[in-house]
Scaffold this active site. Sequence first.
Site, PDB file in Angstrom:
ATOM      1  N   GLU A   1     -12.374  -1.813  18.532  1.00 35.41           N
ATOM      2  CA  GLU A   1     -13.414  -1.459  17.575  1.00 35.41           C
ATOM      3  C   GLU A   1     -14.693  -2.235  17.860  1.00 35.41           C
ATOM      4  O   GLU A   1     -14.655  -3.358  18.379  1.00 35.41           O
ATOM      5  CB  GLU A   1     -12.941  -1.757  16.149  1.00 35.41           C
ATOM      6  CG  GLU A   1     -11.722  -0.943  15.735  1.00 35.41           C
ATOM      7  CD  GLU A   1     -11.272  -1.248  14.309  1.00 35.41           C
ATOM      8  OE1 GLU A   1     -11.894  -2.114  13.660  1.00 35.41           O
ATOM      9  OE2 GLU A   1     -10.296  -0.618  13.848  1.00 35.41           O
TER      10      GLU A   1
ATOM     11  N   ASP B   1      11.298   2.362   6.206  1.00 33.19           N
ATOM     12  CA  ASP B   1      10.894   0.964   6.349  1.00 33.19           C
ATOM     13  C   ASP B   1      12.037   0.230   7.035  1.00 33.19           C
ATOM     14  O   ASP B   1      13.212   0.547   6.825  1.00 33.19           O
ATOM     15  CB  ASP B   1      10.598   0.341   4.983  1.00 33.19           C
ATOM     16  CG  ASP B   1       9.749  -0.918   5.106  1.00 33.19           C
ATOM     17  OD1 ASP B   1       8.608  -0.913   4.619  1.00 33.19           O
ATOM     18  OD2 ASP B   1      10.225  -1.917   5.690  1.00 33.19           O
TER      19      ASP B   1
ATOM     20  N   ILE C   1       0.832  -1.203   0.000  1.00 30.03           N
ATOM     21  CA  ILE C   1       0.000   0.000   0.000  1.00 30.03           C
ATOM     22  C   ILE C   1       0.863   1.248   0.000  1.00 30.03           C
ATOM     23  O   ILE C   1       0.636   2.186  -0.770  1.00 30.03           O
ATOM     24  CB  ILE C   1      -0.961   0.002   1.203  1.00 30.03           C
ATOM     25  CG1 ILE C   1      -1.925  -1.181   1.116  1.00 30.03           C
ATOM     26  CG2 ILE C   1      -1.746   1.321   1.264  1.00 30.03           C
ATOM     27  CD1 ILE C   1      -2.819  -1.344   2.318  1.00 30.03           C
TER      28      ILE C   1
ATOM     29  N   ALA D   1      -3.703   1.788   8.791  1.00 29.80           N
ATOM     30  CA  ALA D   1      -2.955   0.543   8.918  1.00 29.80           C
ATOM     31  C   ALA D   1      -3.566  -0.360   9.993  1.00 29.80           C
ATOM     32  O   ALA D   1      -4.458  -1.150   9.721  1.00 29.80           O
ATOM     33  CB  ALA D   1      -1.493   0.849   9.212  1.00 29.80           C
TER      34      ALA D   1
ATOM     35  N   HIS E   1     -13.086   1.873   9.929  1.00 26.35           N
ATOM     36  CA  HIS E   1     -12.296   0.781   9.352  1.00 26.35           C
ATOM     37  C   HIS E   1     -12.770   0.434   7.935  1.00 26.35           C
ATOM     38  O   HIS E   1     -13.067  -0.717   7.622  1.00 26.35           O
ATOM     39  CB  HIS E   1     -12.373  -0.466  10.242  1.00 26.35           C
ATOM     40  CG  HIS E   1     -11.194  -1.381  10.067  1.00 26.35           C
ATOM     41  ND1 HIS E   1     -10.639  -2.096  11.099  1.00 26.35           N
ATOM     42  CD2 HIS E   1     -10.446  -1.699   8.970  1.00 26.35           C
ATOM     43  CE1 HIS E   1      -9.629  -2.823  10.664  1.00 26.35           C
ATOM     44  NE2 HIS E   1      -9.490  -2.591   9.364  1.00 26.35           N
ATOM     45  N   ILE E   2     -12.817   1.447   7.089  1.00 22.71           N
ATOM     46  CA  ILE E   2     -13.317   1.259   5.720  1.00 22.71           C
ATOM     47  C   ILE E   2     -12.236   1.528   4.678  1.00 22.71           C
ATOM     48  O   ILE E   2     -12.548   1.697   3.498  1.00 22.71           O
ATOM     49  CB  ILE E   2     -14.512   2.189   5.438  1.00 22.71           C
ATOM     50  CG1 ILE E   2     -14.118   3.665   5.681  1.00 22.71           C
ATOM     51  CG2 ILE E   2     -15.723   1.798   6.292  1.00 22.71           C
ATOM     52  CD1 ILE E   2     -15.096   4.662   5.127  1.00 22.71           C
ATOM     53  N   GLY E   3     -10.972   1.549   5.096  1.00 22.41           N
ATOM     54  CA  GLY E   3      -9.904   1.844   4.154  1.00 22.41           C
ATOM     55  C   GLY E   3      -9.950   0.992   2.896  1.00 22.41           C
ATOM     56  O   GLY E   3      -9.749   1.481   1.790  1.00 22.41           O
ATOM     57  N   GLY E   4     -10.216  -0.285   3.052  1.00 18.02           N
ATOM     58  CA  GLY E   4     -10.288  -1.181   1.893  1.00 18.02           C
ATOM     59  C   GLY E   4     -11.699  -1.567   1.518  1.00 18.02           C
ATOM     60  O   GLY E   4     -11.900  -2.494   0.728  1.00 18.02           O
TER      61      GLY E   4
ATOM     62  N   ASP F   1      -8.692   5.624  10.708  1.00 24.13           N
ATOM     63  CA  ASP F   1      -9.677   4.644  10.228  1.00 24.13           C
ATOM     64  C   ASP F   1      -9.682   3.375  11.072  1.00 24.13           C
ATOM     65  O   ASP F   1     -10.624   2.596  11.019  1.00 24.13           O
ATOM     66  CB  ASP F   1      -9.354   4.289   8.773  1.00 24.13           C
ATOM     67  CG  ASP F   1     -10.354   3.337   8.144  1.00 24.13           C
ATOM     68  OD1 ASP F   1     -11.559   3.666   8.126  1.00 24.13           O
ATOM     69  OD2 ASP F   1      -9.936   2.254   7.677  1.00 24.13           O
TER      70      ASP F   1
END
Length: 412
Positions: free
Chosen positions: A272, A184, A165, A242, A295-298, A267
Amino acid sequence: MAEKKSTSYPKEKINILFLENISKTAAKKFYDAGYTSVKQIPGALSEKDLIKEIKNVHLLGIRSKSKITQEVLNNATKLQAIGCFCIGVNQVDLAAATKKGVTVFNAPYSNTRSVAELVIASSIMLIRKIPDKNKAAHEGKWIKDSSGSHELRGKTLGIIGYGNIGSQVSVLAEALGMKVIFYDTETKMPLGNAEDKSTLKEVLRLADVITLHVPDLPTTRNIINKTTLKYCKPTAMLINYARGKVVDIPALRDALVNKELGGAAIDVFPVEPEKTGDPFITPLQGLSNVILTPHIGGSTEEAQLNIGEDVSSKLFNFLEKGITTGSHTTPALSLPPQEGTHRILHIHKNVPGVLSEINTTLSENKINILGQYLKTNDDIGYVVLDVSKNISGNAVELLKKVKETIKVRLLY
């Protein structure tokens, strides 16, 4: 080549369980292939309820809310494979699944575009202070003001975690004229003009927009905390699509309230709600220039379709052909069916002598091996055997008695 029977086990007796509103694409693939016992449950199940449901299940499909613990796996006596219809697999006890010979698949790439697009969209909304202006307009207040609003062009995007991503976000951001830097823990090849920085501190110090794309690991828990937030510019925007536990939420709230950070889009959260409609509380509610999403990123129709197709195909190919490409527990093997044979799958502990015992057992019982494929990882070995059709009826039972055997399945 003539079409062969795909599995020796009656399809109507293979039980498939899909939880958490998995895309109908997944169920359709199995229905179309003649599998009739496909049960779909809208939400996640507690460990207790899952133990009841999984007793006779051969294939299990889940998303991120279902927790597949060792206790669940101990009660899943017929389970062959788990499909995680999402990016991660941290909701599954992979060590326990490996010991049980349960193959685990996921869809690591299928919703990356959806998340990447939302990161860019949120960046624009935050840097233009749209959340505050939107709230005011809904309250009947007209705030036509350019103060503190900026373009993304020319700004620096800091990416923490340059994986599937993060690298896509990098490409989209450059197309908008942003300068991209990233950090990273592993060496990654930069795309375009992105620059690899040696420390988290350096990225946080330089970035106008910071976006997190790291897994939930002990080393990533609360990497954004009271200390690291002080490295950020007071005008910087923080985006987390993430994992919920990588940000210290109370510390983030303090930074926003004290004007030590310019805004945030969050997100994912440490805790949750279990399902849609449940109450949701976070210390970030009501703060200025903050975007909160559930939690709707994807969560786009395109992403869910892609995930459904990807994971269901992996489950299907494993069930019908013994293919384990993409598995997190079983060594990856991909091989075509062989005409005029029977195929047996054998999963065993990775210790010396097992393959020799398999071959000796079959040889002593006059079973001719026409093809043999073996691959191992640190814990287990996976053998696919193609044998002549005059195989004795007790071949599978013989192989079950081989020392260190975990699981044996007659595929066709």
